[in-house]
Design an enzyme around this catalytic site. Structure first.
Site, mmCIF file in Angstrom:
data_model
loop_
_atom_site.group_PDB
_atom_site.id
_atom_site.type_symbol
_atom_site.label_atom_id
_atom_site.label_comp_id
_atom_site.label_asym_id
_atom_site.label_seq_id
_atom_site.Cartn_x
_atom_site.Cartn_y
_atom_site.Cartn_z
ATOM 1 N N LYS A 196 6.020 35.228 18.944
ATOM 2 C CA LYS A 196 6.833 34.310 18.131
ATOM 3 C C LYS A 196 5.972 33.685 17.032
ATOM 4 O O LYS A 196 4.745 33.763 17.086
ATOM 5 C CB LYS A 196 7.437 33.236 19.036
ATOM 6 C CG LYS A 196 6.400 32.405 19.776
ATOM 7 C CD LYS A 196 7.019 31.601 20.910
ATOM 8 C CE LYS A 196 5.959 30.810 21.641
ATOM 9 N NZ LYS A 196 6.480 30.168 22.865
ATOM 10 N N TYR A 254 -11.683 12.539 -2.213
ATOM 11 C CA TYR A 254 -10.679 11.475 -2.243
ATOM 12 C C TYR A 254 -11.047 10.361 -1.271
ATOM 13 O O TYR A 254 -11.464 10.616 -0.141
ATOM 14 C CB TYR A 254 -9.305 12.021 -1.838
ATOM 15 C CG TYR A 254 -8.672 12.904 -2.895
ATOM 16 C CD1 TYR A 254 -8.324 12.373 -4.138
ATOM 17 C CD2 TYR A 254 -8.410 14.241 -2.630
ATOM 18 C CE1 TYR A 254 -7.718 13.184 -5.095
ATOM 19 C CE2 TYR A 254 -7.805 15.053 -3.581
ATOM 20 C CZ TYR A 254 -7.471 14.516 -4.813
ATOM 21 O OH TYR A 254 -6.885 15.311 -5.749
HETATM 22 C C1 LIG Z 1 5.497 30.540 23.871
HETATM 23 C C2 LIG Z 1 5.913 30.934 25.227
HETATM 24 C C3 LIG Z 1 5.052 31.663 26.059
HETATM 25 C C4 LIG Z 1 3.616 31.964 25.698
HETATM 26 O O1 LIG Z 1 2.853 30.812 25.933
HETATM 27 P P1 LIG Z 1 1.247 30.804 25.748
HETATM 28 O O2 LIG Z 1 0.873 29.453 26.210
HETATM 29 O O3 LIG Z 1 0.985 30.998 24.297
HETATM 30 O O4 LIG Z 1 0.722 31.898 26.580
HETATM 31 C C5 LIG Z 1 5.557 32.099 27.272
HETATM 32 N N1 LIG Z 1 6.823 31.802 27.651
HETATM 33 C C6 LIG Z 1 7.664 31.077 26.890
HETATM 34 C C7 LIG Z 1 9.042 30.774 27.371
HETATM 35 C C8 LIG Z 1 7.231 30.599 25.665
HETATM 36 O O5 LIG Z 1 8.056 29.873 24.904
#
Ligand SMILES: *Cc1c(COP(=O)(O)O)cnc(C)c1O
Length: 359
Positions: A32, A256
Site C-alpha cells: 500500500k 531560517y
Molecule cells: C499495513 C498493514 C500491514 C503491514 O504492516 P507492517 O507493520 O508494515 O508489516 C499488515 N496488515 C494490515 C491490515 C495492514 O494495514
C-alpha cells in the site's frame, strides 16, 4: 537532484528472511501507499516470489494489475459501493469484509464475481484494535450471512490485526490472539493475523498467511532495533548532492530562524534536499547525514529545498559530492527517531519530485 534508489536485491533478500522466519506461512506482501514510498511497480516486480499482494485502496490494486501482476491482490479495506465491487470482480481482487454494509453489497450483487470464480473474502474480526472489523459478538452472524452467498468462495478466510505487536512485552497482543482463537475456534478457513512486528515477535501469530509490509523494505518493526539486527537489508537510499560550501566565523548563524550558531570556525555545506522532498522538517540540529561515508551533523532548520551540514571535520569537501539522508549506512530508523516519528511516515512521505530509480 534528490534520488531514492531502490535495491531489488534487498527486497528479494528481505522476502527470503521473512520466508525463513515464517516457513509454514504464505506471504501476502503489503505494498500500500506506493509500496511505502518505494514505487509499487518496481517493488511488486522484485517481489514476484510473494504469494499475494495487499493494498489499502482499490486504485492501488488497479495500478498493480496494470503493471502486469497476476498474483492475488487483497483490498485491505474492501469495497464501498457497487461500482467498486464491479471493478474488484473484473480485476479479481480479494476482499476484506468488515461491515454489514459490505455484506449487503455482495448480497445485492449476485451477478458480480471474478471471472469463472467467486470472491475470496477475508472476514475481519476486531480483536481489540477498534479500527476495522466485526466485534466478537457479531462475527459468527457475519460469517453465516456470507455463507449463503453464491458469489463468495467458502469457507471465508479469517483475519485480524494487532495493535501493539511493535512492543512485544505489551500484553495486548497475546490477548488479541486469544480472542481470535476463541471466536474462530472450530471454524474452517485460512487465517491471517501477523504484520511484520507480529510475525517476528509472535510465532503463534504466523498462521496460514503473514502480511509483512515494513520488514520487506528492510526496516525494523520495533522501536529499539534496526533492520540489520533482524537480518534485513535497507531497500531505499535517499540521496542528494552538495550545491554550495562556505566558511562561517564563530557566532554566525545558519538558515531560517538562525537557530544554530557557529561555536568554532565552521565549514558549512548546503545540500539540495528539504521537506519539499519529504525529508522531515522537525529533525534537530545534529541529526546525522552521510558524506564521504562519514556521519556529519545537519545544522540549522531544514528548508523546503535545502539543508546545512557541518563538514568541518571532513578532509575537504566539494560541491557535487553525494549526501545520503538515509539508507545503507544510515538507518531510516535513526532519522525517524531524530524526527520524533516512525520510519513508515518518512518512507511514505517521499515527494513526487524525488526521482525513484531501481538498482
Ligand atoms: C499495513 C498493514 C500491514 C503491514 O504492516 P507492517 O507493520 O508494515 O508489516 C499488515 N496488515 C494490515 C491490515 C495492514 O494495514
Amino acid at each position: 537532484m534528490v534520488s531514492a534508489t531502490i535495491s531489488a536485491a534487498a527486497l528479494r533478500h528481505n522476502l527470503g528472511v521473512i520466508r525463513k522466519r515464517a516457513p509454514a506461512s504464505k506471504i501476502m506482501a503489503v505494498v500500500k501507499a506506493n509500496a511505502y514510498g518505494h514505487g509499487v511497480a518496481a517493488v511488486a516486480k522484485a517481489l514476484e516470489g510473494a504469494d499475494s499482494f495487499a493494498v489499502a485502496r482499490i486504485e492501488e490494486g488497479l495500478t498493480l494489475r496494470q503493471t502486469g501482476i497476476t498474483q492475488p491482490i487483497a483490498l485491505l479495506e474492501g469495497v464501498f459501493d457497487r461500482d467498486q465491487l464491479g471493478v474488484a470482480a473484473s480485476a479479481n481482487f480479494e476482499l476484506l469484509v468488515h461491515t454489514h454494509e459490505q455484506i449487503e453489497l455482495l448480497r445485492r450483487a449476485p451477478d458480480l464475481a471474478p471471472q469463472g470464480g467467486k470472491f475470496v473474502v477475508w472476514l475481519k474480526l476486531d480483536t481489540g484494535m477498534n479500527r476495522l472489523g466485526f466485534k466478537p459478538a457479531e462475527f459468527l452472524q457475519a460469517r453465516a450471512a456470507l455463507k449463503i452467498l453464491g458469489n463468495v468462495e467458502q469457507p471465508v478466510r479469517l483475519f485480524t490485526h494487532m495493535a501493539n505487536a511493535d512492543t512485544p512485552e505489551h500484553p495486548g497482543t497475546l490477548e488479541q490472539i486469544k480472542i481470535f482463537d476463541t471466536v474462530t475456534n472450530g471454524l474452517a478457513g485460512q487465517q491471517s493475523i501477523a504484520n511484520s512486528a507480529s510475525l517476528f515477535a509472535f510465532g503463534q501469530a504466523q498462521r496460514d498467511w503473514v502480511r509483512p509490509g515494513l520488514a520487506l523494505y528492510g526496516v525494523s518493526p520495533f522501536g529499539d532495533s534496526i533492520g540489520p539486527d533482524h537480518g534485513l537489508k535497507p531497500v531505499m537510499t535517499l540521496a542528494s548532492r552538495i550545491i554550495a560550501l562556505k566558511t562561517l566565523e564563530p557566532g554566525e548563524h545558519v538558515g531560517y530562524g538562525s537557530i544554530w550558531s557557529a561555536r568554532r570556525r565552521t565549514r558549512l555545506a548546503i545540500a539540495a534536499v528539504g521537506y519539499g522532498d519529504g525529508y522531515p522538517r522537525n529533525v534537530l540540529s545534529a541529526t546525522p547525514v552521510l558524506v564521504q561515508e562519514r556521519r556529519v551533523p545537519l545544522i540549522g532548520r531544514v528548508s523546503m529545498d535545502m539543508i546545512g551540514i557541518d563538514v568541518t571535520d571532513l578532509d575537504g569537501c566539494d560541491t557535487g559530492e553525494p549526501v545520503i539522508l538515509w539508507g545503507e549506512g544510515l538507518p531510516v530508523e535513526k532519522i525517524a527517531s531524530c524526527a520524533g516519528t516512525i520510519p513508515y511516515e518518512l518512507l511514505c512521505g517521499i515527494s513526487q519530485r524525488v526521482g525513484v530509480q531501481v538498482a
